[in-house]
Design a protein around this motif. Structure first.
Motif, PDB file in Angstrom:
ATOM      1  N   TYR A  10       0.829  -1.211   0.000  1.00  0.00           N
ATOM      2  CA  TYR A  10       0.000   0.000   0.000  1.00  0.00           C
ATOM      3  C   TYR A  10       0.866   1.266   0.000  1.00  0.00           C
ATOM      4  CZ  TYR A  10      -4.433  -2.415   0.492  1.00  0.00           C
ATOM      5  OH  TYR A  10      -5.548  -3.180   0.250  1.00  0.00           O
ATOM      6  N   LYS A  11       2.008   1.196   0.617  1.00  0.00           N
ATOM      7  CA  LYS A  11       2.934   2.325   0.563  1.00  0.00           C
ATOM      8  C   LYS A  11       3.404   2.562  -0.866  1.00  0.00           C
ATOM      9  CE  LYS A  11       7.343   3.942   2.466  1.00  0.00           C
ATOM     10  NZ  LYS A  11       8.492   3.580   3.349  1.00  0.00           N
ATOM     11  N   ASN A  64       0.558   4.316  -2.712  1.00  0.00           N
ATOM     12  CA  ASN A  64       0.457   5.727  -2.329  1.00  0.00           C
ATOM     13  C   ASN A  64       1.568   6.563  -2.959  1.00  0.00           C
ATOM     14  OD1 ASN A  64      -1.831   5.359  -0.752  1.00  0.00           O
ATOM     15  ND2 ASN A  64      -0.662   4.981   1.116  1.00  0.00           N
ATOM     16  N   GLU A  65       2.732   5.969  -3.142  1.00  0.00           N
ATOM     17  CA  GLU A  65       3.857   6.693  -3.757  1.00  0.00           C
ATOM     18  C   GLU A  65       3.811   6.647  -5.276  1.00  0.00           C
ATOM     19  OE1 GLU A  65       7.279   4.871  -2.062  1.00  0.00           O
ATOM     20  OE2 GLU A  65       7.051   5.866  -0.107  1.00  0.00           O
ATOM     21  N   LYS A  66       2.798   5.962  -5.853  1.00  0.00           N
ATOM     22  CA  LYS A  66       2.621   5.860  -7.308  1.00  0.00           C
ATOM     23  C   LYS A  66       3.853   5.272  -7.986  1.00  0.00           C
ATOM     24  CE  LYS A  66      -1.228   8.231  -6.666  1.00  0.00           C
ATOM     25  NZ  LYS A  66      -1.066   8.586  -5.256  1.00  0.00           N
ATOM     26  N   HIS A 104      -2.956  13.575  -4.576  1.00  0.00           N
ATOM     27  CA  HIS A 104      -3.242  13.829  -3.159  1.00  0.00           C
ATOM     28  C   HIS A 104      -4.127  12.775  -2.505  1.00  0.00           C
ATOM     29  CE1 HIS A 104      -1.357  17.713  -3.665  1.00  0.00           C
ATOM     30  NE2 HIS A 104      -2.186  17.994  -4.655  1.00  0.00           N
ATOM     31  N   MET A 126      -3.893   3.912  -9.549  1.00  0.00           N
ATOM     32  CA  MET A 126      -2.964   4.959  -9.125  1.00  0.00           C
ATOM     33  C   MET A 126      -3.138   6.221  -9.956  1.00  0.00           C
ATOM     34  SD  MET A 126       0.578   2.936  -8.126  1.00  0.00           S
ATOM     35  CE  MET A 126       0.776   2.180  -9.743  1.00  0.00           C
ATOM     36  N   LYS A 177      -5.419   5.003   3.391  1.00  0.00           N
ATOM     37  CA  LYS A 177      -5.134   5.045   4.819  1.00  0.00           C
ATOM     38  C   LYS A 177      -5.457   3.667   5.384  1.00  0.00           C
ATOM     39  CE  LYS A 177      -4.260   6.719   8.918  1.00  0.00           C
ATOM     40  NZ  LYS A 177      -2.892   7.116   9.336  1.00  0.00           N
ATOM     41  N   LYS A 229      -4.772   9.139  -1.128  1.00  0.00           N
ATOM     42  CA  LYS A 229      -3.943   8.028  -0.681  1.00  0.00           C
ATOM     43  C   LYS A 229      -4.779   7.044   0.127  1.00  0.00           C
ATOM     44  CE  LYS A 229       0.266  10.847  -0.395  1.00  0.00           C
ATOM     45  NZ  LYS A 229       0.846  10.291  -1.625  1.00  0.00           N
TER      46      LYS A 229
END
Length: 282
Positions: A88-89, A92-94, A138, A132, A142, A140
């Motif tokens: 998931y990280k 979020n960082e695409k 912006h 993504m 959680k 993401k």
């Protein structure tokens, strides 16, 4: 005669002393409850303290091994919860390049919002790349909780946030089954269930009650339908194609075109407002 009596008396005395000595030794050697139980409890307590100390040392040293008697326990370097957290990280960082490293070649991903599951690494990676791109810069994930059943399965509760502000109707649960391939733990099977924006409430219970009543009234037909649901879909498609397509297709096409025009006009007006605001707010 006196010598004989003296000899026999000494013999009896020695025999009696030998018997008492053996009796005393036997009493000492017997595992009486009063003597042995505290000793056994003390041994168990000492063993438990030693075991907890060894387990504590094992947990603090990641790559060390702990030995209990004839068994040697080594901590596994694989953890499904840790891997899913990193996955998931990565989303979020695409990071689309790193995304490939988390997906198995034979991955099977079922997203309940889509009619068909995604099969194979290429389809699954393509879905997450589109996800993504749709999230923008912006939005993401959680992650709320990650529950690990064993080293190969994990469940996740999550929701979407825009600049750390929760977005309504974006809560979901995902379940992952992993497998070891080479020196990595990869996602093999996955299922995602997303919150529906439509909240029918008690209507669902009413429909379920009516549906189960029909199931109970026609058990043989229900069993056949549940075992082959694709047959129902094929018949519905055939009936629609033969009788309804000629009338409904033009209406649906016009409805879609109308909404496309509305969306284009809305985007045009929104862009004009943004440009006007930029001019006056400078």
């Amino acid at each position: 005669m006196a010598a004989a009596i003296n000899f026999s008396g000494q013999a009896l005395l020695q025999q009696s002393m030998s018997f008492r000595a053996r009796e005393g030794m036997a009493l000492i050697s017997l595992p009486t409850k009063g003597l042995c139980m505290p000793t056994q409890q003390k041994i168990k307590i000492q063993h438990g303290m030693s075991l907890r100390k060894q387990l504590k040392t094992k947990s603090s040293t990641t790559l060390s091994s702990t030995r209990f008697g004839d068994f040697e326990l080594s901590p596994s370097p694989f953890s499904a919860s840790d891997m899913i957290g990193e996955f998931y990280k990565c989303i979020n960082e695409k990071n689309s390049e790193e995304l490939h490293a988390y997906i198995s070649n034979n991955c099977y991903f079922e997203e309940c919002s889509f009619p068909k599951p995604f099969e194979g690494k290429q389809e699954v990676v393509q879905f997450f790349e589109q996800l993504m791109a749709s999230m923008g810069q912006h939005v993401k994930f959680k992650v709320e909780h990650i529950c690990e059943d064993d080293e190969f399965t994990a469940g996740v509760n999550w929701h979407l946030e825009w600049k750390e502000t929760p977005i309504p109707f974006t809560r979901g649960c995902s379940f992952y089954e992993c497998s070891i391939e080479g020196d990595r733990l990869l996602i093999k099977n996955a299922r995602a269930v997303i919150e529906s924006p439509i909240k029918p409430g008690g209507i669902v219970l009413t429909l379920l009650k009516n549906l189960t009543s029909l199931f109970d009234d026609f058990p043989k037909t229900t069993e056949w339908l549940l075992k082959s649901p694709q047959v129902i879909i094929l018949y519905i498609v055939k009936i629609y194609t033969m009788f309804l397509a000629a009338f409904i297709n033009p209406i649906v096409a016009g409805y879609i075109n109308m909404w496309k025009l509305v969306i284009r006009l809305f985007c045009l007006v929104l862009n004009m407002l943004i440009k006007i605001l930029k001019i006056f707010l400078k």
